[in-house]
Design an enzyme around this catalytic site. Sequence first.
Site, PDB file in Angstrom:
ATOM      1  N   HIS A 138       1.748   4.965  -2.566  1.00 38.60           N
ATOM      2  CA  HIS A 138       1.912   6.465  -2.123  1.00 38.60           C
ATOM      3  C   HIS A 138       3.350   6.962  -2.735  1.00 38.60           C
ATOM      4  O   HIS A 138       3.329   8.084  -3.338  1.00 38.60           O
ATOM      5  CB  HIS A 138       1.831   6.815  -0.781  1.00 38.60           C
ATOM      6  CG  HIS A 138       0.533   6.661  -0.183  1.00 38.60           C
ATOM      7  ND1 HIS A 138      -0.692   6.927  -0.775  1.00 38.60           N
ATOM      8  CD2 HIS A 138      -0.169   5.811   1.058  1.00 38.60           C
ATOM      9  CE1 HIS A 138      -1.838   6.755  -0.138  1.00 38.60           C
ATOM     10  NE2 HIS A 138      -1.453   5.936   0.927  1.00 38.60           N
TER      11      HIS A 138
ATOM     12  N   HIS B 210      -5.660   7.489  -2.092  1.00 37.71           N
ATOM     13  CA  HIS B 210      -6.723   6.630  -1.525  1.00 37.71           C
ATOM     14  C   HIS B 210      -7.685   6.313  -2.479  1.00 37.71           C
ATOM     15  O   HIS B 210      -7.829   7.174  -3.177  1.00 37.71           O
ATOM     16  CB  HIS B 210      -6.975   6.616  -0.305  1.00 37.71           C
ATOM     17  CG  HIS B 210      -5.935   6.568   0.791  1.00 37.71           C
ATOM     18  ND1 HIS B 210      -5.899   7.481   2.202  1.00 37.71           N
ATOM     19  CD2 HIS B 210      -4.991   5.609   0.956  1.00 37.71           C
ATOM     20  CE1 HIS B 210      -4.818   6.920   2.776  1.00 37.71           C
ATOM     21  NE2 HIS B 210      -4.371   5.922   2.224  1.00 37.71           N
TER      22      HIS B 210
ATOM     23  N   HIS C  74       0.802  -1.113  -0.070  1.00 37.07           N
ATOM     24  CA  HIS C  74      -0.004  -0.037  -0.060  1.00 37.07           C
ATOM     25  C   HIS C  74       0.938   1.191  -0.105  1.00 37.07           C
ATOM     26  O   HIS C  74       0.611   2.422  -0.806  1.00 37.07           O
ATOM     27  CB  HIS C  74      -0.635  -0.001   1.142  1.00 37.07           C
ATOM     28  CG  HIS C  74      -1.547   1.379   1.396  1.00 37.07           C
ATOM     29  ND1 HIS C  74      -3.193   1.394   0.825  1.00 37.07           N
ATOM     30  CD2 HIS C  74      -1.533   2.271   1.878  1.00 37.07           C
ATOM     31  CE1 HIS C  74      -3.561   2.598   1.317  1.00 37.07           C
ATOM     32  NE2 HIS C  74      -2.397   3.303   1.952  1.00 37.07           N
ATOM     33  N   GLU C  75       1.856   1.136   0.761  1.00 36.68           N
ATOM     34  CA  GLU C  75       2.466   2.405   1.097  1.00 36.68           C
ATOM     35  C   GLU C  75       3.465   2.690  -0.273  1.00 36.68           C
ATOM     36  O   GLU C  75       3.866   3.920  -0.610  1.00 36.68           O
ATOM     37  CB  GLU C  75       3.418   2.390   2.370  1.00 36.68           C
ATOM     38  CG  GLU C  75       2.777   2.492   3.599  1.00 36.68           C
ATOM     39  CD  GLU C  75       1.804   3.353   3.876  1.00 36.68           C
ATOM     40  OE1 GLU C  75       2.214   4.555   3.453  1.00 36.68           O
ATOM     41  OE2 GLU C  75       0.663   3.287   4.585  1.00 36.68           O
TER      42      GLU C  75
END
Lengths: 191, 137
Positions: free
Chosen positions: A129, A135, A125-126
């Site tokens: 980013h 998101h 997930h990170e």
Amino acid sequence: YTFFDGKPRWPEGTTELTYAFDPGNNLEDVVKNVFARAFSRWSEVTTINFTETTSFSDADVKIGFYTGNHGDGEPFDGVLGTLAHAFSPTDGRFHLDGAEDWVASGDVTTASLSTAVDLESVAVHEIGHLLGLGHTSVKEAIMYPTITAKTRKVKLMDDDIAGVQNLYGSNPHYTDTTTTSSRETSNGGRH
Amino acid sequence: RMFPDPSSIPGWLSSHAPPGVWDSYRNFTGCQRGKTYEGLSKIKDYFHHFGYIPNAPPSNFTDDFDDALEAAVKIYQKNFNLNVTGELDDATLSQIVRPRCGVADIINGTTTMNSGKSDTNTTATSSTKLKFHTVGH
């Protein structure tokens, strides 16, 4: 999928990014391998490759486990709550809450500890980013903001793939095998 | 703490798992607009941190369930595909207490998560946290 303000991305032509671990964390190989797998999941679908370097100060992506106030104005809060945060391109900082009960490998759904968190799931997930994705409301996508304890969620969904390919294009070797669910395994866990 | 695999978690630890830092938010289930609840300001801090209340007051948030909180709850519910009631119902609190990424969801008061289409190219524009990101470098 969404992007950060101004749609920041790594410079045009970037094909390789380096990453390094905060030497103060003294991470074992089993942990470093988790991040390598997480990076490779994104590399499989887009044009950016990731290579580990030992020079923390020179690395494009700087990974570290910290607790509480750790100098970036975004203190971690202890068990569960906020698990990690990462910064938009081309900052490269990738911070994880050292107070969590991280599980590096194996089936986290069998963990006896209700607060066990799958490290690879959060790492994937990170990295989204770090590449420039925000998101999403697509619950099955990696870039959905929440993840329950004792849950593994590591496969990129169509929404994630479309987002990163919008930024950097597709890996020419990538074959679209429609992903219907990003969860390899899961259970109710704590929540 | 880092565990190489689930089997490496000591048995004694399993029975002493601490509560999550947001678990106490469940106490606010059923809170309604127009009333005051002790500690409700912490929920406002949460919504502010993740961009749902864009402007923080010069002093601390009050414990009043005010219009700003109701609006924040509605946007949150939309982002997380919940019934949009504006109330701190059980489903909403269950979502709020889940562990999550520290990066904000809302940018400049505009919801960036729920564009209605998963393939829509939506550009996040700002948030408390993202503003920090972009200003920082």
